[in-house]
Scaffold this motif. Structure first.
Motif, PDB file in Angstrom:
ATOM      1  N   ILE A 225       0.861  -1.184   0.000  1.00 29.15           N
ATOM      2  CA  ILE A 225       0.000   0.000   0.000  1.00 29.15           C
ATOM      3  C   ILE A 225       0.893   1.228   0.000  1.00 29.15           C
ATOM      4  CG2 ILE A 225      -1.876   1.227   1.144  1.00 29.15           C
ATOM      5  CD1 ILE A 225      -2.558  -1.308   2.629  1.00 29.15           C
ATOM      6  N   LEU A 226       0.828   2.021  -1.061  1.00 28.14           N
ATOM      7  CA  LEU A 226       1.616   3.249  -1.146  1.00 28.14           C
ATOM      8  C   LEU A 226       0.865   4.359  -0.413  1.00 28.14           C
ATOM      9  CD1 LEU A 226       2.210   6.130  -2.717  1.00 28.14           C
ATOM     10  CD2 LEU A 226       4.142   4.606  -2.355  1.00 28.14           C
ATOM     11  N   MET A 227       1.441   4.815   0.718  1.00 31.40           N
ATOM     12  CA  MET A 227       0.801   5.852   1.526  1.00 31.40           C
ATOM     13  C   MET A 227       1.498   7.203   1.425  1.00 31.40           C
ATOM     14  SD  MET A 227      -1.894   4.630   3.087  1.00 31.40           S
ATOM     15  CE  MET A 227      -2.177   5.577   4.600  1.00 31.40           C
ATOM     16  N   THR A 228       2.788   7.205   1.128  1.00 30.30           N
ATOM     17  CA  THR A 228       3.543   8.454   1.011  1.00 30.30           C
ATOM     18  C   THR A 228       4.364   8.395  -0.267  1.00 30.30           C
ATOM     19  OG1 THR A 228       3.780   8.453   3.432  1.00 30.30           O
ATOM     20  CG2 THR A 228       5.083  10.052   2.202  1.00 30.30           C
ATOM     21  N   ALA A 229       4.208   9.392  -1.111  1.00 30.89           N
ATOM     22  CA  ALA A 229       4.851   9.367  -2.428  1.00 30.89           C
ATOM     23  C   ALA A 229       6.253   9.972  -2.365  1.00 30.89           C
ATOM     24  CB  ALA A 229       3.993  10.099  -3.454  1.00 30.89           C
ATOM     25  N   HIS A 230       7.151   9.298  -1.653  1.00 29.45           N
ATOM     26  CA  HIS A 230       8.539   9.765  -1.580  1.00 29.45           C
ATOM     27  C   HIS A 230       9.192   9.676  -2.961  1.00 29.45           C
ATOM     28  CE1 HIS A 230       8.667  10.171   2.718  1.00 29.45           C
ATOM     29  NE2 HIS A 230       8.457   8.896   2.955  1.00 29.45           N
ATOM     30  N   LYS A 231       9.925  10.701  -3.320  1.00 29.35           N
ATOM     31  CA  LYS A 231      10.680  10.662  -4.568  1.00 29.35           C
ATOM     32  C   LYS A 231      11.778   9.602  -4.508  1.00 29.35           C
ATOM     33  CE  LYS A 231       9.916  15.549  -5.645  1.00 29.35           C
ATOM     34  NZ  LYS A 231      10.538  16.892  -5.788  1.00 29.35           N
ATOM     35  N   ALA A 232      12.190   9.269  -3.290  1.00 23.59           N
ATOM     36  CA  ALA A 232      13.274   8.290  -3.118  1.00 23.59           C
ATOM     37  C   ALA A 232      12.848   6.865  -3.443  1.00 23.59           C
ATOM     38  CB  ALA A 232      13.798   8.360  -1.678  1.00 23.59           C
ATOM     39  N   PHE A 233      11.550   6.598  -3.534  1.00 24.77           N
ATOM     40  CA  PHE A 233      11.102   5.256  -3.877  1.00 24.77           C
ATOM     41  C   PHE A 233      11.493   4.908  -5.311  1.00 24.77           C
ATOM     42  CE2 PHE A 233       7.373   5.419  -0.663  1.00 24.77           C
ATOM     43  CZ  PHE A 233       8.161   4.819   0.312  1.00 24.77           C
ATOM     44  N   ARG A 234      11.886   3.668  -5.508  1.00 30.80           N
ATOM     45  CA  ARG A 234      12.232   3.186  -6.859  1.00 30.80           C
ATOM     46  C   ARG A 234      10.966   2.574  -7.461  1.00 30.80           C
ATOM     47  NH1 ARG A 234      17.538  -0.092  -4.626  1.00 30.80           N
ATOM     48  NH2 ARG A 234      18.421   1.648  -3.436  1.00 30.80           N
ATOM     49  N   TYR A 235      10.174   3.408  -8.059  1.00 25.59           N
ATOM     50  CA  TYR A 235       8.830   3.004  -8.465  1.00 25.59           C
ATOM     51  C   TYR A 235       8.842   1.899  -9.518  1.00 25.59           C
ATOM     52  CZ  TYR A 235       7.023   6.835  -5.708  1.00 25.59           C
ATOM     53  OH  TYR A 235       6.704   7.651  -4.652  1.00 25.59           O
ATOM     54  N   GLU A 236       9.767   1.965 -10.455  1.00 26.45           N
ATOM     55  CA  GLU A 236       9.803   0.919 -11.488  1.00 26.45           C
ATOM     56  C   GLU A 236      10.182  -0.424 -10.889  1.00 26.45           C
ATOM     57  OE1 GLU A 236      11.061   0.307 -16.132  1.00 26.45           O
ATOM     58  OE2 GLU A 236      11.745   2.087 -15.050  1.00 26.45           O
ATOM     59  N   GLU A 237      11.129  -0.423  -9.961  1.00 26.63           N
ATOM     60  CA  GLU A 237      11.502  -1.667  -9.282  1.00 26.63           C
ATOM     61  C   GLU A 237      10.326  -2.234  -8.494  1.00 26.63           C
ATOM     62  OE1 GLU A 237      14.903  -1.622  -6.788  1.00 26.63           O
ATOM     63  OE2 GLU A 237      16.331  -1.277  -8.421  1.00 26.63           O
ATOM     64  N   LEU A 238       9.607  -1.362  -7.805  1.00 28.81           N
ATOM     65  CA  LEU A 238       8.454  -1.804  -7.021  1.00 28.81           C
ATOM     66  C   LEU A 238       7.360  -2.341  -7.934  1.00 28.81           C
ATOM     67  CD1 LEU A 238       8.316   1.136  -4.443  1.00 28.81           C
ATOM     68  CD2 LEU A 238       8.974  -1.231  -3.962  1.00 28.81           C
ATOM     69  N   LYS A 239       7.184  -1.698  -9.061  1.00 37.53           N
ATOM     70  CA  LYS A 239       6.188  -2.160 -10.031  1.00 37.53           C
ATOM     71  C   LYS A 239       6.549  -3.536 -10.570  1.00 37.53           C
ATOM     72  CE  LYS A 239       6.716  -1.211 -14.183  1.00 37.53           C
ATOM     73  NZ  LYS A 239       7.264  -1.822 -15.447  1.00 37.53           N
ATOM     74  N   ASP A 240       7.825  -3.758 -10.797  1.00 39.73           N
ATOM     75  CA  ASP A 240       8.289  -5.018 -11.376  1.00 39.73           C
ATOM     76  C   ASP A 240       8.257  -6.190 -10.406  1.00 39.73           C
ATOM     77  OD1 ASP A 240       8.669  -3.832 -13.822  1.00 39.73           O
ATOM     78  OD2 ASP A 240      10.820  -3.464 -13.534  1.00 39.73           O
ATOM     79  N   LEU A 241       7.918  -5.938  -9.149  1.00 46.69           N
ATOM     80  CA  LEU A 241       7.744  -7.036  -8.194  1.00 46.69           C
ATOM     81  C   LEU A 241       6.531  -7.889  -8.554  1.00 46.69           C
ATOM     82  CD1 LEU A 241       8.252  -5.111  -4.806  1.00 46.69           C
ATOM     83  CD2 LEU A 241       9.888  -6.634  -5.920  1.00 46.69           C
ATOM     84  N   HIS A 242       5.571  -7.266  -9.255  1.00 47.12           N
ATOM     85  CA  HIS A 242       4.308  -7.918  -9.620  1.00 47.12           C
ATOM     86  C   HIS A 242       3.509  -8.346  -8.390  1.00 47.12           C
ATOM     87  CE1 HIS A 242       5.113  -7.728 -13.899  1.00 47.12           C
ATOM     88  NE2 HIS A 242       6.334  -8.191 -13.656  1.00 47.12           N
ATOM     89  N   VAL A 243       3.744  -7.648  -7.307  1.00 47.33           N
ATOM     90  CA  VAL A 243       2.905  -7.781  -6.115  1.00 47.33           C
ATOM     91  C   VAL A 243       1.795  -6.741  -6.240  1.00 47.33           C
ATOM     92  CG1 VAL A 243       2.844  -7.466  -3.601  1.00 47.33           C
ATOM     93  CG2 VAL A 243       4.804  -8.597  -4.678  1.00 47.33           C
ATOM     94  N   PRO A 244       0.544  -7.082  -5.932  1.00 47.37           N
ATOM     95  CA  PRO A 244      -0.527  -6.077  -6.008  1.00 47.37           C
ATOM     96  C   PRO A 244      -0.173  -4.824  -5.214  1.00 47.37           C
ATOM     97  CG  PRO A 244      -1.462  -8.243  -5.668  1.00 47.37           C
ATOM     98  CD  PRO A 244       0.023  -8.408  -5.544  1.00 47.37           C
ATOM     99  N   ILE A 245      -0.316  -3.681  -5.848  1.00 43.74           N
ATOM    100  CA  ILE A 245      -0.010  -2.396  -5.206  1.00 43.74           C
ATOM    101  C   ILE A 245      -1.274  -1.546  -5.176  1.00 43.74           C
ATOM    102  CG2 ILE A 245       1.299  -0.239  -5.387  1.00 43.74           C
ATOM    103  CD1 ILE A 245       3.524  -1.852  -6.792  1.00 43.74           C
ATOM    104  N   PHE A 246      -1.642  -1.099  -3.986  1.00 46.09           N
ATOM    105  CA  PHE A 246      -2.752  -0.153  -3.861  1.00 46.09           C
ATOM    106  C   PHE A 246      -2.145   1.234  -3.685  1.00 46.09           C
ATOM    107  CE2 PHE A 246      -6.779   1.134  -1.313  1.00 46.09           C
ATOM    108  CZ  PHE A 246      -7.259   1.795  -2.437  1.00 46.09           C
ATOM    109  N   ASP A 247      -2.253   2.051  -4.718  1.00 41.92           N
ATOM    110  CA  ASP A 247      -1.608   3.361  -4.780  1.00 41.92           C
ATOM    111  C   ASP A 247      -2.607   4.435  -4.345  1.00 41.92           C
ATOM    112  OD1 ASP A 247      -0.258   5.669  -5.398  1.00 41.92           O
ATOM    113  OD2 ASP A 247      -0.077   5.260  -7.548  1.00 41.92           O
ATOM    114  N   THR A 248      -2.413   4.998  -3.159  1.00 39.85           N
ATOM    115  CA  THR A 248      -3.353   6.002  -2.662  1.00 39.85           C
ATOM    116  C   THR A 248      -2.956   7.425  -3.055  1.00 39.85           C
ATOM    117  OG1 THR A 248      -2.227   6.396  -0.541  1.00 39.85           O
ATOM    118  CG2 THR A 248      -3.776   4.535  -0.644  1.00 39.85           C
ATOM    119  N   ARG A 249      -1.835   7.578  -3.775  1.00 33.96           N
ATOM    120  CA  ARG A 249      -1.320   8.920  -4.097  1.00 33.96           C
ATOM    121  C   ARG A 249      -1.105   9.152  -5.593  1.00 33.96           C
ATOM    122  NH1 ARG A 249      -1.928  12.105   0.478  1.00 33.96           N
ATOM    123  NH2 ARG A 249      -1.099  11.051   2.328  1.00 33.96           N
ATOM    124  N   ASN A 250      -1.489   8.194  -6.424  1.00 33.13           N
ATOM    125  CA  ASN A 250      -1.245   8.286  -7.864  1.00 33.13           C
ATOM    126  C   ASN A 250       0.242   8.389  -8.180  1.00 33.13           C
ATOM    127  OD1 ASN A 250      -2.291   8.251 -10.502  1.00 33.13           O
ATOM    128  ND2 ASN A 250      -2.191  10.477 -10.676  1.00 33.13           N
TER     129      ASN A 250
END
Length: 457
Positions: free
Chosen positions: A394-419
């Motif tokens: 569950i993405l609760m805080t949209a830190h710029k430091a997050f590696r979004y592409e890596e997290l996306k490539d986990l293929h674990v369901p992600i609930f994005d509350t911040r777009n």
């Protein structure tokens, strides 16, 4: 030399009470401008860190702190008796809400007690802590005058609301207009001259009440509009429409529209609290603010709404929250800060644990959080292989430091509350305010069309 002349000539000794996100930047800016500043805080550990040149505020680097320390114009202390040497005393103390959402003014009362004991005649007293309209005069002025002092003669009193926005590099203490409201004209003039040394624009208003109300209006405006767009997001989900696309399209109108964005709730030291101060004071005048109360209800209910959507998401995977491994991405109340005060992530984690989930969090800025049961939960290390073992993120805080592409490539369901994953269109990423499931949304629309066709014969 009078205090007024000391302020004009950078000869004033300044005491800043409370060395948090508001007080510490203020103290350092005043010292940089040339004043001799004593920062006073109850926390001995914070005082020791500051005197060693170690900052605990993300917006202030160790290098910047040490640079000021080396001038000899700033020192930190936990001794409130040092107030007796100050020409200017600025209070930047916390003013939270209690368990009944009423103002907790205990820190302001404590400051007044110290002023009664140590303040010398002729001092300028400024309150920056957010409070209700009338507090400066009803508490500080009244209690000091009860000792025989007279405002405008024996001491000078102002309210100047803090406008600190942590991690905002564009608008800082220096270029954000400073509001000043004094009990008398001389009070206002003295405070204005002080702030002009560190702020580009200083705006004087007619009274402390106006200055106090100004701060509450600013953040009540935000709270109400965030609640409105949160409700719109819930509405858009029912309609199968992406609220983020709607907001983006509406924002192309060059007049008459200001974009606000939905989320899992509101956090920080201002927006969740300030409207309740205004609502609380209004009740003394038999006025009940429906907007404020409704907005608070919607915003504080968003973590529950996120949990309800998570139930649906996991049900689609034939899973249940109970015993599911869930990773919360970000617990700070806003991006790029280490502050988790009033963060909706804390309420979300509490709700998930109550439902039996196995919850961890990852936040590059927050080392640990304190749960209500006294348990300490530490941030896990960033490890993509470990992250793959979770049933949901569950993405609760949209830190710029997050590696979004890596997290996306986990293929674990992600609930994005911040777009925050807006640049990806993968089917395992679900957005708040955009319909829970890609396939599910199409299926619901198809079923609705079939019903309409049948009804029309």
């Amino acid at each position: 030399m009078s205090v007024e002349n000391k302020i004009l000539n950078l000869k004033a000794n300044v005491a800043v009470i409370g060395l948090g996100y508001v007080g510490l930047p203020l103290a350092l800016n005043l010292a940089e401008a040339g004043y001799t500043v004593t920062g006073i805080d109850l926390s001995v550990s914070k005082v020791n860190l500051l005197n060693r040149g170690e900052s605990y505020i993300s917006d202030i680097s160790n290098e910047a702190l040490r640079k000021v320390n080396h001038t000899g114009r700033f020192m930190a202390s936990s001794e409130f008796s040092l107030i007796q040497y100050a020409d200017v005393i600025i209070a930047c103390v916390p003013t939270p809400l209690n368990d009944y959402t009423d103002p907790d003014l205990s820190s302001i009362y404590a400051v007044v007690d110290y002023l009664q004991t140590y303040m010398k005649k002729g001092s300028l007293v400024i309150l920056e802590s957010t409070t209700y309209p009338g507090c400066t005069e009803e508490i500080i002025q009244a209690r000091l005058e009860a000792t025989g002092l007279q405002v405008g003669k024996d001491f000078y009193l102002c309210f100047s609301p803090e406008r600190i926005d942590p991690s905002n590099r564009d608008f800082t203490l220096n270029n954000t207009p400073k509001i000043v409201g004094g009990v008398t004209l001389k009070c206002s003039n003295m405070a204005s001259e002080l702030y002009k040394k560190i702020c580009k624009d200083v705006i004087t208003v007619s009274s402390p009440k106006v200055a106090e109300f100004t701060k509450l209006l600013e953040n009540t405006f935000r709270s109400v509009n965030i609640a409105f767009i949160n409700e719109i997001a819930m509405m858009s989900e029912k309609m199968g429409i992406d609220v983020w696309e709607v907001i983006q399209a509406a924002s192309t109108k060059p007049f008459g529209f200001m974009p606000f964005y939905p989320g899992p709730g509101i956090g920080g030291h201002c927006i969740p609290l300030d409207p309740m101060y205004l609502s609380w004071k209004a009740k003394y005048y038999k006025f009940f603010s429906r907007f404020i109360e409704l907005s608070n209800s919607i915003n504080s209910g968003m973590p529950d709404y996120v949990v309800s959507k998570l139930h649906q998401l996991l049900n689609q995977k034939s899973l249940h929250i109970n015993k599911s491994k869930i990773l919360v991405l970000g617990v700070a109340y806003k991006p790029e800060v280490n502050d988790d005060r009033e963060s909706p992530a804390l309420e979300l984690i509490k709700l998930l644990i109550e439902e039996g989930a196995h919850v961890n969090f990852y936040d590059p800025y927050v080392e640990y959080i304190e749960l209500e049961n006294g348990r300490t939960l530490f941030s896990v290390d960033y490890d993509v292989n470990t992250f793959k073992q979770y049933e949901c993120c569950i993405l609760m805080t949209a830190h710029k430091a997050f590696r979004y592409e890596e997290l996306k490539d986990l293929h674990v369901p992600i609930f994005d509350t911040r777009n925050a994953f807006s640049s990806f269109d993968d089917s395992h990423i679900y957005k708040l305010g955009a319909g829970l499931l890609h396939a599910g949304k199409d299926q619901e629309q198809e079923e609705m069309l079939q019903k309409i066709t049948v009804a029309q014969g």
